[in-house]
Design a protein around this motif. Structure first.
Motif, short mmCIF file in Angstrom:
data_model
loop_
_atom_site.label_atom_id
_atom_site.label_comp_id
_atom_site.label_asym_id
_atom_site.label_seq_id
_atom_site.Cartn_x
_atom_site.Cartn_y
_atom_site.Cartn_z
N CYS A 1 -56.36 -11.15 -38.19
CA CYS A 1 -56.00 -12.01 -37.07
C CYS A 1 -56.05 -11.26 -35.74
O CYS A 1 -56.05 -10.03 -35.71
CB CYS A 1 -54.59 -12.60 -37.28
N VAL A 2 -56.08 -12.02 -34.65
CA VAL A 2 -56.03 -11.46 -33.30
C VAL A 2 -54.78 -12.00 -32.61
O VAL A 2 -54.54 -13.21 -32.60
CB VAL A 2 -57.28 -11.85 -32.49
N PHE A 3 -53.97 -11.10 -32.07
CA PHE A 3 -52.78 -11.46 -31.30
C PHE A 3 -53.05 -11.07 -29.85
O PHE A 3 -53.27 -9.90 -29.55
CB PHE A 3 -51.55 -10.73 -31.83
N HIS A 4 -53.01 -12.06 -28.96
CA HIS A 4 -53.38 -11.80 -27.57
C HIS A 4 -52.21 -12.16 -26.65
O HIS A 4 -51.77 -13.32 -26.60
CB HIS A 4 -54.60 -12.63 -27.20
N ILE A 5 -51.71 -11.16 -25.92
CA ILE A 5 -50.58 -11.38 -25.01
C ILE A 5 -51.11 -11.49 -23.58
O ILE A 5 -51.98 -10.71 -23.17
CB ILE A 5 -49.53 -10.26 -25.16
N VAL A 6 -50.63 -12.48 -22.85
CA VAL A 6 -51.14 -12.76 -21.51
C VAL A 6 -50.06 -12.53 -20.45
O VAL A 6 -48.87 -12.65 -20.73
CB VAL A 6 -51.67 -14.21 -21.39
N SER A 7 -50.49 -12.21 -19.24
CA SER A 7 -49.57 -11.86 -18.15
C SER A 7 -49.56 -12.91 -17.05
O SER A 7 -49.06 -12.64 -15.96
CB SER A 7 -49.96 -10.50 -17.55
N SER A 8 -50.07 -14.10 -17.31
CA SER A 8 -50.15 -15.11 -16.27
C SER A 8 -48.78 -15.60 -15.81
O SER A 8 -48.63 -16.05 -14.66
CB SER A 8 -51.00 -16.30 -16.76
N SER B 1 -55.51 -6.34 -38.54
CA SER B 1 -55.57 -7.26 -37.40
C SER B 1 -55.74 -6.51 -36.09
O SER B 1 -55.86 -5.28 -36.07
CB SER B 1 -54.32 -8.15 -37.39
N HIS B 2 -55.73 -7.23 -34.98
CA HIS B 2 -56.06 -6.64 -33.67
C HIS B 2 -55.07 -7.16 -32.63
O HIS B 2 -54.91 -8.38 -32.47
CB HIS B 2 -57.49 -7.03 -33.30
N PHE B 3 -54.41 -6.25 -31.94
CA PHE B 3 -53.46 -6.58 -30.88
C PHE B 3 -54.13 -6.32 -29.54
O PHE B 3 -54.51 -5.19 -29.23
CB PHE B 3 -52.19 -5.75 -31.02
N THR B 4 -54.28 -7.38 -28.73
CA THR B 4 -54.95 -7.27 -27.45
C THR B 4 -54.08 -7.84 -26.34
O THR B 4 -53.11 -8.55 -26.58
CB THR B 4 -56.31 -8.03 -27.47
N ASN C 1 -45.73 -1.82 -17.18
CA ASN C 1 -46.17 -3.15 -17.57
C ASN C 1 -46.79 -3.19 -18.96
O ASN C 1 -47.59 -4.06 -19.27
CB ASN C 1 -47.20 -3.69 -16.55
N ALA C 2 -46.39 -2.25 -19.80
CA ALA C 2 -46.94 -2.22 -21.16
C ALA C 2 -46.39 -3.37 -22.00
O ALA C 2 -45.22 -3.73 -21.88
CB ALA C 2 -46.61 -0.89 -21.84
N ALA C 3 -47.23 -3.95 -22.82
CA ALA C 3 -46.81 -4.98 -23.75
C ALA C 3 -46.08 -4.34 -24.93
O ALA C 3 -46.23 -3.14 -25.19
CB ALA C 3 -48.03 -5.75 -24.25
N GLN C 4 -45.28 -5.14 -25.63
CA GLN C 4 -44.55 -4.62 -26.79
C GLN C 4 -44.89 -5.44 -28.03
O GLN C 4 -45.17 -6.63 -27.95
CB GLN C 4 -43.04 -4.65 -26.53
N LEU C 5 -44.86 -4.77 -29.17
CA LEU C 5 -45.24 -5.42 -30.42
C LEU C 5 -44.25 -6.51 -30.81
O LEU C 5 -44.64 -7.52 -31.39
CB LEU C 5 -45.33 -4.38 -31.54
N GLY C 6 -42.98 -6.30 -30.52
CA GLY C 6 -42.01 -7.32 -30.90
C GLY C 6 -40.58 -6.85 -30.75
O GLY C 6 -40.29 -5.78 -30.20
N ARG C 7 -39.69 -7.67 -31.28
CA ARG C 7 -38.26 -7.39 -31.29
C ARG C 7 -37.62 -8.26 -32.36
O ARG C 7 -38.20 -9.28 -32.78
CB ARG C 7 -37.64 -7.69 -29.93
N ALA C 8 -36.45 -7.88 -32.82
CA ALA C 8 -35.72 -8.72 -33.75
C ALA C 8 -35.16 -9.93 -33.01
O ALA C 8 -34.93 -9.89 -31.80
CB ALA C 8 -34.58 -7.93 -34.38
N TRP C 9 -34.94 -11.00 -33.75
CA TRP C 9 -34.27 -12.18 -33.19
C TRP C 9 -32.94 -12.32 -33.92
O TRP C 9 -32.90 -12.73 -35.07
CB TRP C 9 -35.14 -13.42 -33.37
N ASN D 1 -55.43 -2.54 -35.34
CA ASN D 1 -55.80 -1.92 -34.07
C ASN D 1 -54.87 -2.39 -32.96
O ASN D 1 -54.67 -3.60 -32.77
CB ASN D 1 -57.25 -2.29 -33.73
N GLU D 2 -54.30 -1.44 -32.21
CA GLU D 2 -53.41 -1.76 -31.11
C GLU D 2 -54.01 -1.21 -29.82
O GLU D 2 -54.17 0.00 -29.65
CB GLU D 2 -52.02 -1.15 -31.37
N ASP D 3 -54.35 -2.10 -28.91
CA ASP D 3 -55.01 -1.71 -27.67
C ASP D 3 -54.11 -0.88 -26.77
O ASP D 3 -52.88 -0.85 -26.93
CB ASP D 3 -55.48 -2.96 -26.91
N ALA D 4 -54.73 -0.28 -25.77
CA ALA D 4 -54.03 0.64 -24.86
C ALA D 4 -52.94 -0.05 -24.05
O ALA D 4 -52.06 0.62 -23.51
CB ALA D 4 -55.03 1.29 -23.91
N ALA D 5 -52.97 -1.37 -23.93
CA ALA D 5 -51.96 -2.08 -23.15
C ALA D 5 -50.60 -2.09 -23.82
O ALA D 5 -49.60 -2.46 -23.19
CB ALA D 5 -52.42 -3.52 -22.90
#
Length: 417
Positions: free
Chosen positions: A287-294, A319-322, A332-340, A365-369
């Protein structure tokens, strides 16, 4: 090389325009167990516990391999923009779902959706009839289910006007109780649970070649606006080559008991805050997980709220984290997650009682962001600081620690700082 090729191909196949990833040809993971408190890494022996088969062990045997419609020469129902054109039997997917449930039986019912954008919600209530919904085109972007629903702002009256403007749901329809459960709320807003565009409660439901969008997207500010694209409450659900697009809370894996199983393969999920969340046992593969900054310049991909007695929550394989250009290494680095820490807003986290989200990301694969310094954030609801267990003699389910793990990941975002 096989794992790398598959992950790259998934991103290209889905046509996501995800932006630049790392040059991962020949990449080798630099992650070493036990890692650190900020970034705990599983050993080879520990990782052996976290397999697809382990997550899908249950009262009933289940070994999903993806959704196949290759042998379907004549679907039971066809959804199109105009009945009669292209063989369409219904002009909305909800109508076809209702017809499938009315038909009944134990044989799987196939519903084909012709290319186009279909506005409105789709609710699939509990039924003993197995249902597969699939787009007619292998390009999932050409067939979309879309609507804008805001869980934080929309009142029950606004929800009713948006979701049921022309009697899509009427008393006696199989999905009417789901609609009515939200329309009859007395709260000021409908909340996360009622903000889903597509809502599945049916065991054994399958979806393929479709895009589901909560089109609220960037029409709102950067505050809290829960807007679910797909909510799943059921067991043994498969998603294959689907695209789930939203911002906050895109994909809600709302296991009711913590034992519901969901398999997501060859798919794309986009959002900005907690956009894969819930308490189901879910496996994502290719899968591809894509996080956006809009809307925001910080965000989290995952937010599991696994019950403390359940050793398996989410598993991510190959999978691929983008991320888009708004995210980059540093502040401004993205994070993989957190507990809820669901339900603990008044008490704070109580070890062994409060949900303690469980997630393993492996061979991905985890991108540089993505942050090297703090890939995991403080828990949602309680702000409990992330605390990984880096002891060489650790208990992987110790409730005093987070259960957010990595194994054998690669790319610039997977490196320790």
């Amino acid at each position: 090389m096989k794992r790398l090729t598959v992950a790259i191909s998934a991103a290209m196949l889905l046509g996501t325009g995800c932006g630049g990833g790392d040059n991962i040809v020949g990449a080798v993971s630099s992650q070493l167990a036990p890692g650190t408190a900020a970034r705990p890494i599983l050993s080879n022996a520990e990782a052996g516990k976290y397999t697809k088969a382990a997550y899908f062990t249950g009262a009933t045997s289940w070994n999903p391999t993806g959704v196949s419609v290759d042998g379907v020469t004549r679907p039971n129902f066809i959804v199109g923009q105009t009945v009669g054109v292209g063989g369409a039997t219904h002009s909305s997917l909800q109508q076809a779902i209702n017809a499938a449930i009315a038909k009944g039986g134990t044989q799987r019912i196939y519903i084909e959706v012709l290319r186009g954008t279909y506005s409105g919600t789709v609710y699939v209530p509990r039924t003993s009839t197995p249902i597969t919904v699939y787009g007619s085109d292998a390009d999932a972007s050409t067939t979309q289910i879309s609507l804008a629903i805001d869980g934080a702002v929309d009142s029950p009256a606004t929800y009713s006007a948006t979701v049921n403007p022309s009697g899509r749901y009427v008393s006696g329809d199989p999905a009417y109780p789901l609609y009515q459960s939200c329309a009859s709320l007395t709260s000021a807003s409908i909340g996360t649970n009622c903000s889903a565009v597509f809502w599945v409660q049916a065991t054994g439901f399958e979806m393929k070649n479709l895009t589901v969008v909560n089109s609220l997207l960037d029409t709102v500010d950067n505050g809290t606006h829960q807007a679910v694209a797909l909510r799943i409450d059921a067991d043994q659900v498969q998603l294959d080559n689907v695209r789930l697009i939203g911002r906050q809370d895109t994909f809600y894996l709302n296991g009711q008991t913590g034992s519901e199983r969901v398999y997501i393969s060859n798919s794309y999920v986009e959002g900005d805050v907690d956009f894969d969340f819930g308490s189901s046992r879910a496996v994502y593969e290719n899968c591809v997980f894509h996080i956006v900054s809009s809307r925001k310049t910080s965000g989290f991909v995952f937010a599991p709220d696994t019950v403390p007695s359940q050793p398996y929550g989410f598993l991510v394989l190959n999978s691929h984290f983008t991320a888009d250009a708004g995210f980059h290494a540093g502040s401004n680095a993205a994070q993989l997650g957190r507990a809820w820490d669901q339900g603990a807003s008044k008490t704070g986290y109580i070890a062994g009682s409060t949900p303690n989200g469980q997630l393993v990301i492996r061979e991905s694969n985890e991108d540089a962001a993505f942050s090297n310094v703090s890939p995991w954030g403080a828990a949602a609801t309680t702000s409990r600081p992330h605390a990984g267990n880096s002891s060489s003699t650790r208990n992987l389910d110790d409730p005093a620690y987070n259960r957010l793990w990595e194994y054998d990941n690669f790319g610039a975002g997977a490196k320790s700082s």
